[in-house]
Write a protein that holds these residues in place. Structure first.
Motif, mmCIF file in Angstrom:
data_model
loop_
_atom_site.group_PDB
_atom_site.id
_atom_site.type_symbol
_atom_site.label_atom_id
_atom_site.label_comp_id
_atom_site.label_asym_id
_atom_site.label_seq_id
_atom_site.Cartn_x
_atom_site.Cartn_y
_atom_site.Cartn_z
ATOM 1 N N VAL A 171 0.426 -0.802 -0.249
ATOM 2 C CA VAL A 171 -0.269 0.339 -0.338
ATOM 3 C C VAL A 171 0.914 1.199 0.037
ATOM 4 O O VAL A 171 -0.018 2.101 -0.464
ATOM 5 C CB VAL A 171 -1.260 -0.022 0.882
ATOM 6 C CG1 VAL A 171 -2.152 -0.928 1.107
ATOM 7 C CG2 VAL A 171 0.210 -0.122 2.446
ATOM 8 N N CYS A 172 1.991 1.191 0.282
ATOM 9 C CA CYS A 172 3.212 2.416 0.203
ATOM 10 C C CYS A 172 4.747 1.887 -0.265
ATOM 11 O O CYS A 172 5.216 2.091 0.747
ATOM 12 C CB CYS A 172 2.940 2.582 1.684
ATOM 13 S SG CYS A 172 3.551 4.152 2.140
ATOM 14 N N ARG A 174 8.386 2.669 -2.062
ATOM 15 C CA ARG A 174 8.665 3.705 -2.423
ATOM 16 C C ARG A 174 8.610 3.708 -4.212
ATOM 17 O O ARG A 174 9.033 4.440 -4.919
ATOM 18 C CB ARG A 174 10.132 3.397 -2.601
ATOM 19 C CG ARG A 174 10.569 3.833 -1.422
ATOM 20 C CD ARG A 174 11.968 3.520 -0.274
ATOM 21 N NE ARG A 174 12.507 3.086 0.766
ATOM 22 C CZ ARG A 174 13.573 2.219 0.739
ATOM 23 N NH1 ARG A 174 14.594 2.737 0.296
ATOM 24 N NH2 ARG A 174 14.120 2.115 1.859
ATOM 25 N N LYS A 245 -5.841 -1.072 -3.797
ATOM 26 C CA LYS A 245 -6.234 0.343 -4.694
ATOM 27 C C LYS A 245 -4.967 0.168 -5.679
ATOM 28 O O LYS A 245 -3.634 0.037 -4.080
ATOM 29 C CB LYS A 245 -6.923 1.108 -3.500
ATOM 30 C CG LYS A 245 -7.268 2.281 -4.788
ATOM 31 C CD LYS A 245 -7.600 3.777 -3.977
ATOM 32 C CE LYS A 245 -6.887 4.254 -3.873
ATOM 33 N NZ LYS A 245 -6.963 5.381 -2.554
ATOM 34 N N ARG A 249 0.841 7.182 -3.979
ATOM 35 C CA ARG A 249 2.572 7.467 -3.049
ATOM 36 C C ARG A 249 3.299 7.261 -3.966
ATOM 37 O O ARG A 249 3.894 6.515 -4.748
ATOM 38 C CB ARG A 249 2.807 7.283 -1.510
ATOM 39 C CG ARG A 249 1.335 7.957 -0.595
ATOM 40 C CD ARG A 249 2.046 8.634 -0.254
ATOM 41 N NE ARG A 249 0.967 9.624 -0.488
ATOM 42 C CZ ARG A 249 1.443 11.345 -0.514
ATOM 43 N NH1 ARG A 249 2.330 11.244 -0.191
ATOM 44 N NH2 ARG A 249 0.545 11.817 -0.567
ATOM 45 N N GLU B 130 10.949 -0.317 7.361
ATOM 46 C CA GLU B 130 11.153 0.836 7.136
ATOM 47 C C GLU B 130 12.397 1.527 7.840
ATOM 48 O O GLU B 130 12.947 1.838 8.862
ATOM 49 C CB GLU B 130 10.001 2.304 8.204
ATOM 50 C CG GLU B 130 8.506 1.677 7.172
ATOM 51 C CD GLU B 130 8.289 2.085 6.117
ATOM 52 O OE1 GLU B 130 9.255 3.427 5.974
ATOM 53 O OE2 GLU B 130 7.147 2.042 5.618
ATOM 54 N N ASN B 131 13.490 2.106 6.968
ATOM 55 C CA ASN B 131 14.572 2.856 7.819
ATOM 56 C C ASN B 131 14.953 4.328 7.123
ATOM 57 O O ASN B 131 13.939 4.389 6.303
ATOM 58 C CB ASN B 131 15.506 1.630 6.065
ATOM 59 C CG ASN B 131 15.733 0.860 6.527
ATOM 60 O OD1 ASN B 131 14.406 -0.015 5.530
ATOM 61 N ND2 ASN B 131 16.243 -0.078 7.014
ATOM 62 N N HIS B 144 6.484 -2.455 9.711
ATOM 63 C CA HIS B 144 4.891 -1.923 9.495
ATOM 64 C C HIS B 144 3.813 -2.643 9.072
ATOM 65 O O HIS B 144 4.480 -3.913 8.141
ATOM 66 C CB HIS B 144 5.451 -0.967 8.375
ATOM 67 C CG HIS B 144 4.033 -0.963 7.334
ATOM 68 N ND1 HIS B 144 4.271 0.244 6.297
ATOM 69 C CD2 HIS B 144 3.089 -0.797 7.719
ATOM 70 C CE1 HIS B 144 3.223 0.132 5.056
ATOM 71 N NE2 HIS B 144 2.159 0.516 6.099
ATOM 72 N N CYS B 226 -8.054 -0.128 4.066
ATOM 73 C CA CYS B 226 -6.821 -1.002 4.716
ATOM 74 C C CYS B 226 -6.469 -0.395 5.598
ATOM 75 O O CYS B 226 -6.938 0.687 6.231
ATOM 76 C CB CYS B 226 -5.885 -1.681 3.705
ATOM 77 S SG CYS B 226 -5.180 -0.650 3.482
ATOM 78 N N GLN B 228 -3.430 -0.960 9.131
ATOM 79 C CA GLN B 228 -1.753 -0.629 9.251
ATOM 80 C C GLN B 228 -1.277 -0.271 10.225
ATOM 81 O O GLN B 228 -2.149 0.072 11.376
ATOM 82 C CB GLN B 228 -1.145 0.950 8.197
ATOM 83 C CG GLN B 228 -1.719 0.364 6.083
ATOM 84 C CD GLN B 228 -0.716 1.936 5.857
ATOM 85 O OE1 GLN B 228 0.452 1.444 5.893
ATOM 86 N NE2 GLN B 228 -1.565 2.363 4.862
ATOM 87 N N GLU B 258 2.840 10.489 5.327
ATOM 88 C CA GLU B 258 2.472 9.671 4.283
ATOM 89 C C GLU B 258 1.510 9.354 3.753
ATOM 90 O O GLU B 258 0.819 8.342 3.165
ATOM 91 C CB GLU B 258 4.159 9.748 3.428
ATOM 92 C CG GLU B 258 4.404 10.386 2.791
ATOM 93 C CD GLU B 258 6.088 9.879 2.854
ATOM 94 O OE1 GLU B 258 6.020 8.936 2.010
ATOM 95 O OE2 GLU B 258 6.833 10.565 2.176
ATOM 96 N N MET B 259 1.458 8.291 5.537
ATOM 97 C CA MET B 259 0.217 7.091 4.718
ATOM 98 C C MET B 259 -1.098 7.132 5.083
ATOM 99 O O MET B 259 -1.584 6.660 4.746
ATOM 100 C CB MET B 259 0.643 6.158 5.666
ATOM 101 C CG MET B 259 2.112 4.704 5.719
ATOM 102 S SD MET B 259 2.949 3.895 6.852
ATOM 103 C CE MET B 259 4.660 3.685 6.473
ATOM 104 N N ASP B 261 -2.097 10.401 4.872
ATOM 105 C CA ASP B 261 -2.564 10.813 3.714
ATOM 106 C C ASP B 261 -3.580 10.332 2.791
ATOM 107 O O ASP B 261 -4.359 10.489 2.893
ATOM 108 C CB ASP B 261 -1.366 11.503 3.000
ATOM 109 C CG ASP B 261 -0.521 12.579 3.656
ATOM 110 O OD1 ASP B 261 -1.613 13.559 4.402
ATOM 111 O OD2 ASP B 261 0.387 13.494 2.980
ATOM 112 N N ASP B 262 -3.542 9.277 2.647
ATOM 113 C CA ASP B 262 -3.956 7.907 2.264
ATOM 114 C C ASP B 262 -5.518 7.946 2.744
ATOM 115 O O ASP B 262 -5.325 7.079 4.273
ATOM 116 C CB ASP B 262 -3.807 6.626 1.948
ATOM 117 C CG ASP B 262 -4.165 5.439 1.195
ATOM 118 O OD1 ASP B 262 -5.451 6.246 0.525
ATOM 119 O OD2 ASP B 262 -3.998 4.619 1.215
ATOM 120 N N ASP B 264 -8.530 6.179 2.524
ATOM 121 C CA ASP B 264 -9.036 4.948 3.004
ATOM 122 C C ASP B 264 -7.754 4.313 3.634
ATOM 123 O O ASP B 264 -8.543 3.681 4.308
ATOM 124 C CB ASP B 264 -8.242 4.561 1.252
ATOM 125 C CG ASP B 264 -9.784 5.000 0.398
ATOM 126 O OD1 ASP B 264 -10.513 5.438 1.072
ATOM 127 O OD2 ASP B 264 -9.773 4.787 -0.745
#
Lengths: 293, 452
Positions: A171-172, A174, A245, A249, B130-131, B144, B226, B228, B258-259, B261-262, B264
């Motif tokens: 979903v996210c 890079r 979806k 990003r 995540e780095n 995550h 979804c 997270q 950033e996450m 901002d979605d 959904d």
């Protein structure tokens, strides 16, 4: 080189020049003609085929693009096919060595220490490369398996879109690479263009668009593949993601493949349009992890 | 604004309320009390990973199933079906969390209840990492997960608490969503979307956070595409460079931003052992803490104020040492829930679930029915051949009071490892071993405290 592709070339070059200039009209015109569009964090390349394409060809496109992206984004140290070649060569040389030792073992003992030294060096090199070659074997095996399953999938259903995601999660991600084949018109073997011809065209467009050079060199990232297919196609290896979806990003490259054939053959999009909600995303149940040398 | 409208629109068509229930189940009782009186029952439908069936189709088949079994006693899970569609597409249908609303186990007539059917797929892939610093690949700043995840399946049910901890947390989030939906002015009525769970180690604070995230991702699947869960690795946010730590915190929150901002996505941020990020700033005034630590606290506080404006985020934090946490952070937490060691009733429940699992795996054989604490109560703790085993277990449970949940969950394992060691045992032998291992646990603990 035919006239259209020459015209495109000029446009791409103008685009590269105009990239720094601020004449939006020129940029727009060139973008339209060349099929290349670039904006902040988003890039698209359009390829128009002058005839019909077979479903098998589509599958080949995806596999080749997958290999290409993985190499270009430095997830593989060498192009896939070269890795395969080197690996098989190593394998055969090992086999030859083994054969030689078993059959002429007595001779080596008696003759000289030189061959023994050689063998030691070889052994040492092999040890340092062992971890690498293990990784390499694993990645190549995974890719090969993936290609096999892709082939099965393409034989079962129309595939309007394919996503390759690098890094992060589904979903996210890079980086996002999308192959849009909604404009493709399918034909049978005889009516259709040759796969190799289409492939050349795709890679020509990709190279001239020069999409990979601006990206910074990344670390090793997980690669995930998502494929759109029909709900009832019956594939069981891929996992359905009903609520998926396409993420907005991250950096993205869209490759639009289409056919500008004038015959009445329907494009994939039109063929699937009545049942578009029956086309869902399937995720390959592997996360490919490349390696650095 | 637009997003909200759209979300509530889809809620109406997906949420199975009384009306749709009536349409689908014509033969059920028609006269329904008004909505406030009727009980809300949650039905969780675990769809098979390979299933591609449409949600609506699954829903109608599940409704048919519930129609046939309209009377249930408390929570119940179906895993075997007659319906070939359900066999093919559904792993389990579970009526859950009835005990959170009803104190006693009583028969529930589903036809008089409002049914919420939640259909979910489990995500099989593990956490992605995540780095923060590109050049430093090995330092993982956060894990995550995509929810609902296989890893947390069944976690919620395995957590046993006495007070209404679970329902409090669920109700808290429900109200949060309601206030966001109704656009309550957050300048007038403030809520921070921060939950702080504190208490002694091993009581399941972190597990509860993860389970809550999973549960809500399932419950709210009708409006969020979804869920997270981001678990922040607090120590990775401290840099070796002086004054960089504050920036790392900001960077981390940027990723979270950033996450969020979605629209959904429903995002849960889990900060475990939050005291390391929000150590009391008053302590550093004495000069024992470097000023870099102050910057981290400041960065965390300001960043939290930033993201609380978004409706789709909940920050979950846990801590063992509450007095060390900065007051400004404690102040921001909406819910400060103490989670203590389990009471003997809860311990009994935990043991019961452990024994149930061992019977399922046929390590305890032959299978014997044990009574629940409530059933024991009803017969007045009279010893007979049905209740004797349960009474022994109750005795052990009472003896174990003071042990933490984490210790309790490993006792059955230790009992087997230290005193039994055979592939199958009878329940009598097992209970004996369990009793011994409890004694041993207290013995060890006393020794340890003697040395300290």
């Amino acid at each position: 080189m035919d006239t259209t592709s020459r015209q495109k070339d000029v446009c791409v070059q103008t685009l590269q020049l105009a990239g720094s200039s601020d004449n939006p009209a020129v940029v727009l015109a060139c973008e339209r003609l060349s099929g290349v569009q670039q904006s902040e964090g988003c890039c698209s390349v359009s390829v128009d085929f002058s005839g019909l394409v077979t479903q098998e060809s589509c599958c080949r496109f995806i596999c080749e693009l997958l290999k290409h992206v993985l190499y270009q984004r430095q997830q593989l140290p060498l192009p896939y096919d070269q890795l395969i070649y080197f690996l098989s060569r190593d394998h055969t040389s090992n086999r030859a060595m083994y054969y030689w030792k078993n059959n002429f073992g007595l001779c080596t003992e008696s003759t000289d220490s030189l061959s023994l030294d050689n063998e030691l060096i070889l052994k040492k090199r092999r040890c340092t490369n062992l971890a690498d070659s293990m990784k390499c074997h694993r990645v190549l095996a995974e890719l090969e398996k993936l290609f096999g399953h892709l082939e099965t999938l393409f034989s079962l259903t129309l595939v309007p879109r394919v996503l390759l995601l690098l890094g992060g999660s589904t979903v996210c991600p890079r980086e996002l690479y999308e192959v849009n084949m909604e404009g493709i018109k399918l034909g049978n073997g005889e009516q259709s263009l040759k796969t190799s011809f289409c492939m050349q065209k795709i890679f020509r467009s990709l190279f001239s668009a020069d999409v990979f050079s601006d990206l910074q060199s990344p670390a090793i990232m997980g690669a995930m593949l998502l494929v759109q297919g029909h709900r009832d196609c019956g594939i069981d290896w891929f996992r359905p993601k009903l609520a998926y979806k396409v993420p907005s990003r991250g950096w993205r490259l869209t490759i639009n493949l289409s056919c500008c054939d004038m015959t009445l053959a329907p494009a994939i999009h039109d063929a699937a349009t009545s049942t578009m909600q029956d086309y869902i995303w399937f995720q390959a149940p592997v996360t490919l992890k490349g390696f650095h040398e | 604004m637009l997003g909200n409208e759209k979300a509530s629109g889809s809620k109406e068509c997906r949420d199975f309320s009384v009306l749709t229930m009536e349409e689908a189940a014509g033969d059920l009782k028609q006269a329904l009390p008004n909505e406030c009186d009727s009980l809300q029952i949650h039905v969780e439908v675990h769809q098979r990973t390979s299933s591609t069936a449409k949600t609506e189709e699954v829903q109608s088949h599940v409704l048919k199933l519930l129609n046939r079994h309209s009377m249930v006693f408390g929570d119940y899970t179906w895993t075997d079906f007659d319906d070939s569609f359900l066999i093919k597409n559904v792993e389990s249908v579970a009526i859950v969390d009835t005990e959170l609303k009803l104190k006693d186990r009583q028969p529930i007539d589903l036809s008089t209840c409002r049914l919420s059917i939640h259909i979910f797929h489990l995500n099989e892939e593990g956490p992605s990492t995540e780095n923060l610093e590109e050049e430093n690949e090995n330092l993982v700043a956060a894990n995550h997960w995509l929810l609902p995840s296989v890893e947390f399946h069944g976690l919620w049910e395995s957590l046993v608490y006495d007070s209404e901890v679970k329902s409090h947390l669920l109700d808290y989030v429900t109200t949060t969503l309601l206030f966001s939906d109704k656009n309550v002015d957050s300048n007038l009525i403030a809520w921070n979307r921060v939950v702080l769970l504190h208490g002694p180690p091993g009581t399941g604070k972190t597990s509860l956070c993860k389970a809550l995230a999973q549960k809500l991702a399932i419950r709210l699947s009708y409006r969020y595409r979804c869920g997270q869960l981001i678990e922040i690795n607090s120590h990775s946010l401290f840099s070796k460079w002086f004054s960089e730590s504050g920036k790392l915190v900001t960077k981390m929150f940027q990723k979270i931003q950033e996450m969020i901002d979605d629209k959904d996505a429903l995002v849960f941020v889990l900060i475990d052992e939050v005291e390391s990020l929000t150590a009391a700033r008053s302590a550093s005034r004495a000069g024992t803490e470097p000023s870099d630590a102050i910057r981290v606290v400041n960065a965390v506080l300001t960043q939290m104020d930033q993201i609380k404006r978004y409706p789709n985020v909940v920050i979950l934090t846990t801590s063992n040492i509450t007095e060390k946490i900065d007051m400004a952070f404690v102040d921001r937490a909406d819910i400060k829930q103490y989670i203590g060691p389990p009471s003997s009733a809860a311990i009994f429940k935990i043991y019961l679930s452990c024994i149930e699992e061992l019977m399922k795996c046929q390590i305890i054989y032959p299978r014997q029915q044990l009574l629940t604490l409530r059933e024991l109560e009803m017969i007045g703790y009279v010893e007979n051949n049905i209740s004797s085993l349960s009474l022994i277990l109750n005795e052990i449970a009472r003896k174990s009071e003071g042990l933490s949940g984490r210790v309790l969950r490993k006792l059955p394992f230790l009992a087997h490892a230290l005193y039994l060691q055979s592939p199958t045992v009878t329940i009598e032998m097992f209970l004996q071993a369990l009793s011994l291992v409890v004694d041993k646990q207290f013995e060890e603990r006393n020794k340890l405290s003697d040395y300290v």
